[in-house]
Design a protein around this motif. Structure first.
Motif, PDB file in Angstrom:
ATOM      1  N   TYR B  23       0.793  -1.254  -0.011  1.00 12.52           N
ATOM      2  CA  TYR B  23      -0.050   0.072  -0.038  1.00 12.52           C
ATOM      3  C   TYR B  23       0.970   1.300  -0.014  1.00 12.52           C
ATOM      4  O   TYR B  23       0.620   2.123  -0.841  1.00 12.52           O
ATOM      5  CB  TYR B  23      -0.757  -0.188   1.123  1.00 12.52           C
ATOM      6  N   ARG B  24       1.865   1.147   0.776  1.00 13.23           N
ATOM      7  CA  ARG B  24       2.739   2.245   0.767  1.00 13.23           C
ATOM      8  C   ARG B  24       3.453   2.545  -0.548  1.00 13.23           C
ATOM      9  O   ARG B  24       3.490   3.777  -1.017  1.00 13.23           O
ATOM     10  CB  ARG B  24       3.848   2.086   1.945  1.00 13.23           C
ATOM     11  N   ILE B  25       3.952   1.454  -1.241  1.00 12.13           N
ATOM     12  CA  ILE B  25       4.456   1.606  -2.473  1.00 12.13           C
ATOM     13  C   ILE B  25       3.658   2.172  -3.403  1.00 12.13           C
ATOM     14  O   ILE B  25       3.807   3.144  -4.246  1.00 12.13           O
ATOM     15  CB  ILE B  25       5.004   0.317  -3.027  1.00 12.13           C
ATOM     16  N   LEU B  27       1.040   3.996  -3.004  1.00 12.28           N
ATOM     17  CA  LEU B  27       0.483   5.435  -2.335  1.00 12.28           C
ATOM     18  C   LEU B  27       1.744   6.367  -2.844  1.00 12.28           C
ATOM     19  O   LEU B  27       1.422   7.427  -3.325  1.00 12.28           O
ATOM     20  CB  LEU B  27       0.463   5.448  -1.058  1.00 12.28           C
ATOM     21  N   THR B  28       3.045   6.012  -2.683  1.00 11.85           N
ATOM     22  CA  THR B  28       3.880   6.910  -3.252  1.00 11.85           C
ATOM     23  C   THR B  28       3.991   7.033  -4.877  1.00 11.85           C
ATOM     24  O   THR B  28       4.622   8.077  -5.116  1.00 11.85           O
ATOM     25  CB  THR B  28       5.410   6.527  -2.446  1.00 11.85           C
ATOM     26  N   GLN B  37      -5.509   1.770  -3.348  1.00 15.10           N
ATOM     27  CA  GLN B  37      -6.450   0.487  -2.806  1.00 15.10           C
ATOM     28  C   GLN B  37      -6.828  -0.418  -4.133  1.00 15.10           C
ATOM     29  O   GLN B  37      -6.745  -1.632  -3.943  1.00 15.10           O
ATOM     30  CB  GLN B  37      -7.731   1.063  -1.966  1.00 15.10           C
ATOM     31  N   ILE B  40      -3.881  -2.435  -4.963  1.00 18.29           N
ATOM     32  CA  ILE B  40      -3.628  -3.654  -3.958  1.00 18.29           C
ATOM     33  C   ILE B  40      -4.872  -4.800  -4.401  1.00 18.29           C
ATOM     34  O   ILE B  40      -4.451  -5.915  -4.244  1.00 18.29           O
ATOM     35  CB  ILE B  40      -3.957  -3.398  -2.463  1.00 18.29           C
ATOM     36  N   TYR B  90      -4.662  14.325  -0.531  1.00 16.45           N
ATOM     37  CA  TYR B  90      -4.360  13.048   0.387  1.00 16.45           C
ATOM     38  C   TYR B  90      -4.340  13.399   1.886  1.00 16.45           C
ATOM     39  O   TYR B  90      -4.665  12.471   2.603  1.00 16.45           O
ATOM     40  CB  TYR B  90      -2.912  12.776  -0.173  1.00 16.45           C
ATOM     41  N   ILE B 109       5.864  12.353   1.147  1.00 12.19           N
ATOM     42  CA  ILE B 109       5.083  11.630  -0.022  1.00 12.19           C
ATOM     43  C   ILE B 109       5.004  12.845  -1.192  1.00 12.19           C
ATOM     44  O   ILE B 109       5.302  12.513  -2.057  1.00 12.19           O
ATOM     45  CB  ILE B 109       3.473  11.500   0.431  1.00 12.19           C
TER      46      ILE B 109
END
Lengths: 189, 168
Positions: B23-25, B27-28, B37, B40, B90, B109
């Motif tokens: 999720y972090r990957i 989102l960045t 989302q 994922i 965001y 971010i």
């Protein structure tokens, strides 16, 4: 440049909790779909199995060897070669012969042999004579002219039709006193 | 799907293992929670349907990261003509525990957002997700030397970006 605080701030970013539920639901949905596919495959296999069994159950009926004279199935009951069959009486080099037209419908390799006379094997589709001999092996429907010399007295001639599972004996009887020729067919095993 | 296919791994357990990382990957890269989302979901849908078999956890993690990064690239291509969601949007969606932490996240971010995509992925994996250079190379399908080069250039760029933001 990237200190602990920055990294911990970054690592504090987490996937939303509702996303987990969606993924688990997605997995369950796929499993359900997979189960449906499995049931469908099993049903298809079962249907194929039933079909195969049905085909095998009816196959022996179709495999029976059919022996006919002029389209008439011959059995233990004698068939008298009557007036129509007198056409089978022909002169060959002044020697009278009695000819029996036999059609044999086989499904497997079949050996045909005559105790006397000759077998004129004819292609049932084209009508062409394939060969003339006292024996013949075939695995498809053939038309045979069984030619015997006209006997001077009562005579009996035999012809054998043998498959792997069945054996038939075709008997041609000539009775001089009544000048009748009869054909019978008996299954010997 | 074969009748005789092996039993699936417990997807929930695998999700718990990798979801936050992925999720972090995501989102960045896409800077949008909804897109992240979706990514994922797509990644796990692929995992569920393909049922890949891995030799070890490292291969499994590399597979997840690579599929996620590739999916991010797809989304970015798809949204090429669409402007990215402003970074302020965001921040509105963040569920947070502290304001400091929240603002720091936004800074990170934002800084990563200004990095070219090819540097962003290696910086995130190596410096933020603590993958080794070799693991980063394996996850992104790059050579080790390419990762080292991108890390070096990416770090320089990130430093410049962070310094500019500090001045502002």
């Amino acid at each position: 440049m990237i200190d602990k605080n920055i990294k911990s701030a970054y690592k504090s970013i987490n996937a939303p909790k509702e996303l987990r539920e969606k993924i688990v639901a997605l997995d369950n949905g796929t499993k359900k779909q997979t189960n449906n596919k499995i049931y469908l495959q099993i049903a298809t296999l079962a249907a194929c199995f039933v079909l195969v069994i049905a085909v095998f159950a009816f196959m022996p009926l179709n495999r029976n060897t059919k022996i006919l004279i002029d389209g008439q199935t011959i059995s233990g009951t004698p068939i008298i070669l009557n007036g129509a069959n007198t056409a089978q009486l022909v002169n060959v080099r002044t020697q009278q012969t009695v000819t029996v037209p036999i059609s044999i419908d086989v499904k497997n390799t079949t050996d045909i042999s005559a105790s006397s006379g000759t077998l004129v094997i004819t292609d049932i589709k084209t009508g062409n004579i394939i060969m003339t001999d006292t024996k013949y092996t075939t695995d498809e429907k053939v038309s045979i002219l069984w030619q015997n010399d006209m006997p001077d007295n009562d005579s009996v001639y035999n012809m054998t039709v043998k498959t792997k599972k069945e054996c038939f004996t075709i008997t041609l009887k000539y009775q001089k006193s009544t000048d009748t020729r009869t054909v019978t067919c008996t299954k010997t095993n | 799907v074969s009748i005789f296919s092996h039993n699936k791994t417990d997807v929930a357990a695998v999700y718990d293992k990798y979801a936050n990382l992925l999720y972090r990957i995501a989102l960045t890269h896409v800077l949008n929670e909804e897109d992240a989302q979706d990514i994922i979901q797509d990644v796990f849908a692929k995992y569920i349907t393909a049922s890949p078999v891995f030799n070890d956890d490292e291969y499994e993690r590399a597979w997840f990261i690579r599929v996620t990064v590739n999916r991010c690239r797809d989304i970015l291509r798809r949204n090429k003509l669409r402007n990215h969601l402003p970074i302020d949007d965001y921040t509105h969606t963040l569920e947070d525990t502290s304001n400091d932490m929240s603002s720091m996240r936004v800074e990170i971010i934002s800084a990563l957002n200004n990095l070219p995509e090819k540097y962003k992925a290696v910086i995130v994996l190596h410096h933020f997700e603590d993958l080794t250079v070799e693991q980063t190379a394996k996850a992104l399908g790059l050579s080790v030397s390419a990762v080292k080069m991108r890390l070096s250039r990416g770090r320089d760029l990130l430093k410049t970006i962070l310094e500019k933001e500090a001045i502002q």
